[in-house]
Design a protein around this motif. Sequence first.
Motif, PDB file in Angstrom:
ATOM      1  N   GLU A  38       0.971  -1.153  -0.048  1.00  0.00           N
ATOM      2  CA  GLU A  38      -0.050  -0.013   0.082  1.00  0.00           C
ATOM      3  C   GLU A  38       1.020   1.248   0.042  1.00  0.00           C
ATOM      4  O   GLU A  38       1.930   1.204   0.789  1.00  0.00           O
ATOM      5  CB  GLU A  38      -1.010   0.019   1.306  1.00  0.00           C
ATOM      6  N   TRP A  39       0.673   2.111  -0.771  1.00  0.00           N
ATOM      7  CA  TRP A  39       1.025   3.377  -0.795  1.00  0.00           C
ATOM      8  C   TRP A  39       0.310   4.661  -0.549  1.00  0.00           C
ATOM      9  O   TRP A  39      -0.924   4.636  -0.940  1.00  0.00           O
ATOM     10  CB  TRP A  39       1.809   3.740  -2.191  1.00  0.00           C
ATOM     11  N   SER A  40       0.707   5.558   0.453  1.00  0.00           N
ATOM     12  CA  SER A  40       0.071   6.569   0.708  1.00  0.00           C
ATOM     13  C   SER A  40       0.678   7.952   0.637  1.00  0.00           C
ATOM     14  O   SER A  40       2.131   8.157   0.584  1.00  0.00           O
ATOM     15  CB  SER A  40      -0.137   6.510   2.389  1.00  0.00           C
ATOM     16  N   ALA A  41      -0.114   8.929  -0.045  1.00  0.00           N
ATOM     17  CA  ALA A  41       0.457  10.082  -0.372  1.00  0.00           C
ATOM     18  C   ALA A  41       0.252  11.126   1.056  1.00  0.00           C
ATOM     19  O   ALA A  41      -0.940  11.843   1.067  1.00  0.00           O
ATOM     20  CB  ALA A  41      -0.545  10.668  -1.751  1.00  0.00           C
ATOM     21  N   GLN A  42       1.195  11.344   1.677  1.00  0.00           N
ATOM     22  CA  GLN A  42       1.097  12.000   2.808  1.00  0.00           C
ATOM     23  C   GLN A  42       0.511  13.597   2.803  1.00  0.00           C
ATOM     24  O   GLN A  42       0.982  13.980   1.770  1.00  0.00           O
ATOM     25  CB  GLN A  42       2.196  11.907   3.773  1.00  0.00           C
ATOM     26  N   ASP A  43      -0.678  13.910   3.224  1.00  0.00           N
ATOM     27  CA  ASP A  43      -1.084  15.411   3.015  1.00  0.00           C
ATOM     28  C   ASP A  43      -1.520  15.487   1.649  1.00  0.00           C
ATOM     29  O   ASP A  43      -1.486  16.648   0.948  1.00  0.00           O
ATOM     30  CB  ASP A  43      -0.023  16.358   3.388  1.00  0.00           C
ATOM     31  N   ALA A  44      -2.213  14.478   1.019  1.00  0.00           N
ATOM     32  CA  ALA A  44      -2.825  14.416  -0.191  1.00  0.00           C
ATOM     33  C   ALA A  44      -3.723  15.617  -0.473  1.00  0.00           C
ATOM     34  O   ALA A  44      -3.709  16.198  -1.621  1.00  0.00           O
ATOM     35  CB  ALA A  44      -3.400  13.041  -0.416  1.00  0.00           C
ATOM     36  N   THR A  45      -4.523  15.729   0.466  1.00  0.00           N
ATOM     37  CA  THR A  45      -5.715  16.687   0.084  1.00  0.00           C
ATOM     38  C   THR A  45      -5.304  18.241   0.006  1.00  0.00           C
ATOM     39  O   THR A  45      -6.181  19.122  -0.471  1.00  0.00           O
ATOM     40  CB  THR A  45      -6.624  16.668   1.462  1.00  0.00           C
ATOM     41  N   ARG A  46      -3.900  18.379   0.358  1.00  0.00           N
ATOM     42  CA  ARG A  46      -3.346  19.881   0.259  1.00  0.00           C
ATOM     43  C   ARG A  46      -2.379  19.996  -1.220  1.00  0.00           C
ATOM     44  O   ARG A  46      -1.492  20.647  -1.132  1.00  0.00           O
ATOM     45  CB  ARG A  46      -2.685  20.446   1.192  1.00  0.00           C
ATOM     46  N   THR A  47      -2.437  18.549  -1.790  1.00  0.00           N
ATOM     47  CA  THR A  47      -1.463  18.356  -2.675  1.00  0.00           C
ATOM     48  C   THR A  47      -2.135  19.168  -4.160  1.00  0.00           C
ATOM     49  O   THR A  47      -3.413  18.825  -4.441  1.00  0.00           O
ATOM     50  CB  THR A  47      -1.095  16.898  -2.971  1.00  0.00           C
ATOM     51  N   GLU A  48      -1.312  19.619  -4.883  1.00  0.00           N
ATOM     52  CA  GLU A  48      -1.880  19.938  -6.348  1.00  0.00           C
ATOM     53  C   GLU A  48      -2.288  18.847  -6.827  1.00  0.00           C
ATOM     54  O   GLU A  48      -1.746  17.709  -7.148  1.00  0.00           O
ATOM     55  CB  GLU A  48      -0.493  20.593  -7.210  1.00  0.00           C
ATOM     56  N   ARG A  49      -3.481  19.111  -7.559  1.00  0.00           N
ATOM     57  CA  ARG A  49      -4.144  17.885  -8.502  1.00  0.00           C
ATOM     58  C   ARG A  49      -3.582  17.371  -9.344  1.00  0.00           C
ATOM     59  O   ARG A  49      -3.436  15.879  -9.280  1.00  0.00           O
ATOM     60  CB  ARG A  49      -5.773  18.161  -8.722  1.00  0.00           C
ATOM     61  N   ASP A  50      -2.602  17.763 -10.278  1.00  0.00           N
ATOM     62  CA  ASP A  50      -2.005  17.263 -11.235  1.00  0.00           C
ATOM     63  C   ASP A  50      -1.012  16.680 -10.816  1.00  0.00           C
ATOM     64  O   ASP A  50      -0.357  15.408 -11.382  1.00  0.00           O
ATOM     65  CB  ASP A  50      -1.550  18.390 -12.342  1.00  0.00           C
ATOM     66  N   PHE A  51      -0.207  17.060  -9.900  1.00  0.00           N
ATOM     67  CA  PHE A  51       0.959  16.413  -9.320  1.00  0.00           C
ATOM     68  C   PHE A  51       0.586  15.104  -8.497  1.00  0.00           C
ATOM     69  O   PHE A  51       0.973  14.123  -8.661  1.00  0.00           O
ATOM     70  CB  PHE A  51       1.820  17.442  -8.312  1.00  0.00           C
ATOM     71  N   LEU A  52      -0.695  15.228  -7.928  1.00  0.00           N
ATOM     72  CA  LEU A  52      -1.213  14.119  -7.270  1.00  0.00           C
ATOM     73  C   LEU A  52      -1.340  13.003  -8.077  1.00  0.00           C
ATOM     74  O   LEU A  52      -1.153  11.679  -7.818  1.00  0.00           O
ATOM     75  CB  LEU A  52      -2.544  14.325  -6.247  1.00  0.00           C
ATOM     76  N   ARG A  53      -2.109  13.432  -9.322  1.00  0.00           N
ATOM     77  CA  ARG A  53      -2.251  12.304 -10.441  1.00  0.00           C
ATOM     78  C   ARG A  53      -0.932  11.728 -10.694  1.00  0.00           C
ATOM     79  O   ARG A  53      -0.673  10.506 -10.698  1.00  0.00           O
ATOM     80  CB  ARG A  53      -2.799  12.777 -11.498  1.00  0.00           C
ATOM     81  N   ARG A  54      -0.032  12.439 -10.856  1.00  0.00           N
ATOM     82  CA  ARG A  54       1.319  11.878 -11.417  1.00  0.00           C
ATOM     83  C   ARG A  54       1.971  10.846 -10.269  1.00  0.00           C
ATOM     84  O   ARG A  54       2.592   9.941 -10.458  1.00  0.00           O
ATOM     85  CB  ARG A  54       2.357  13.018 -11.579  1.00  0.00           C
ATOM     86  N   CYS A  55       1.939  11.440  -8.819  1.00  0.00           N
ATOM     87  CA  CYS A  55       2.155  10.413  -7.641  1.00  0.00           C
ATOM     88  C   CYS A  55       1.559   9.214  -7.817  1.00  0.00           C
ATOM     89  O   CYS A  55       2.299   7.955  -7.765  1.00  0.00           O
ATOM     90  CB  CYS A  55       2.377  11.257  -6.615  1.00  0.00           C
ATOM     91  N   VAL A  56       0.204   9.174  -7.927  1.00  0.00           N
ATOM     92  CA  VAL A  56      -0.502   7.792  -8.002  1.00  0.00           C
ATOM     93  C   VAL A  56      -0.155   6.969  -8.972  1.00  0.00           C
ATOM     94  O   VAL A  56       0.252   5.702  -8.868  1.00  0.00           O
ATOM     95  CB  VAL A  56      -2.233   8.334  -7.934  1.00  0.00           C
ATOM     96  N   GLU A  57       0.159   7.569 -10.139  1.00  0.00           N
ATOM     97  CA  GLU A  57       0.562   6.889 -11.361  1.00  0.00           C
ATOM     98  C   GLU A  57       1.797   6.326 -11.210  1.00  0.00           C
ATOM     99  O   GLU A  57       1.966   5.140 -11.428  1.00  0.00           O
ATOM    100  CB  GLU A  57       0.635   7.746 -12.841  1.00  0.00           C
TER     101      GLU A  57
END
Length: 533
Positions: A155-174
């Motif tokens: 499992e991978w978690s994006a810490q503080d995901a809800t304050r992350t730029e949406r386009d960058f969050l997509r790249r991280c999840v990918e």
Amino acid sequence: MTAPQENASVANAPQAVSERDRVIVFDTTMRDGEQSPGASMSLEEKLELSKILEDMGVDVIEAGFPIASNGDFEAVRRVAEIVSESTVCGLARAGIGDIDRCAEAIRPARRGRIHTFLSTSPQHRDHILRMSQEDVLNAITGSVGHARNLCGDVEWSAQDATRTERDFLRRCVEAAIKAGAGTINIPDTVGYTYPSEYGEIFRDLIENVPGADTVIFSTHCHNDLGLAVANSLSGVQSGARQVEVAINGIGERAGNAALEEVVMALRVRQDRLPFPTRIRTEHITRASRYVSAITGFPVQFNKAIVGKNAFAHESGIHQDGMLKNASTYEIMRPEDVGQGASNLVMGKHSGRHAFREKLKALGYDLGQNALNEAFGRFKDLADKKKHVFDDDIVALVDDALARGADRIQVKTLRVIAGTEGPQEAHLTVTVDGVEKSATATGDGPVDAVFNAIHQVAPHAATLRLFQVHAVTEGTDAQAQVSVRLEEDGRIATGQAADTDTLTASAMAYVNALNNLSARKEKSAPAPMTASGF
């Protein structure tokens, strides 16, 4: 129209939904919950809690943060050895050492998971990590890939995901999906988001990230604005199929989404949330009481689902409705969450069979020796009180379970108190079966009692919490006392209940000393702590 009560009674029946719609319940009470200041749990407490969670049907048990300390590593390893049905998970930062240590801890598990995380928001990138976006993406790929080589479930978690730029969050999840993560967690680390916004994040990721249809998306919500449960449910409505929760909602700062609230919302409102779980809800109250007992964090009376007043009705209008049809004012049955179907008053004439049945109704299944001891204490209490209520019995049994085989035990106590001081306490305890006595004075009777304990059991601990509350109403009510001690960074909590407040105070203090001693023997100081996401 079907009454809500009738809906609730069949809510755990098999559902005509696909397995893809089932919500995985990921419990983090022993990891994020333990990070609440003062909520530290001993190895034995974690092992017992893991059995309770497994019996309840929790899918994933996050047992700790193995790199944090030898004690945390040992706890995760031991939980992995005894749990057979649930997945046992350990937390790891994005470093190779963390991930290797986590893999070693979960190795005995029949089903193991490595949960690794990295901050993604600009606030965390700039002020904590001091990493660029490209650095973060490279770290995600490397850490998830390494974890996937060691464990099939990552499992991978994006810490503080809800304050992350949406386009960058997509790249991280990918990046995490491509590296092999099977579960993607989108935490609201600081409790910043609100339901419609949180749901939109999940919809965006699921619709726009390549490979999103191959993984499970997860919620992990903190309660800083009181929205953790609402946000979690919004995430589920928007495609998340795992919820990360904690018993009683304990956790960093204002806590996590409460397991009992999320699960019962899904169960009661299946008309709007047709997403079943595998939780056996009749175990919920027992789990709540156990976590409260071992952490010393009382459950507020009006707490949803598990609070003392959650199924209490005082208003005459409400009582009249309840007598005519329970569904008029109750949207779920108390027995559905292990609260007991009635408030049958027990007394000194009650027999062993009635007492055993009452314990079962309250969620306890004691062995014969424990039952005999509890029944003896119940009879002693019934001789002192006119009426023994359910809450009295819960306090009595939890007190016995908390004290167990303590090395130090209170034998006798006599206190002289009043307007003319100093107050004086005469105390006798047994230490490993050997009697020790002391007399001490103090600024008040409680201070005198604690000074006497210090004489018979010298220690360097500092008292951090002394809390008393009445279990039931009336002047003959039992007092339930919680004591928290700290020594060299270790924190231990003790609890006790008795109709005599000073006796309960002495037993709670001694229980805390026993727990602190056990903790010093079995765990090393933690060099670090995990983030609460």
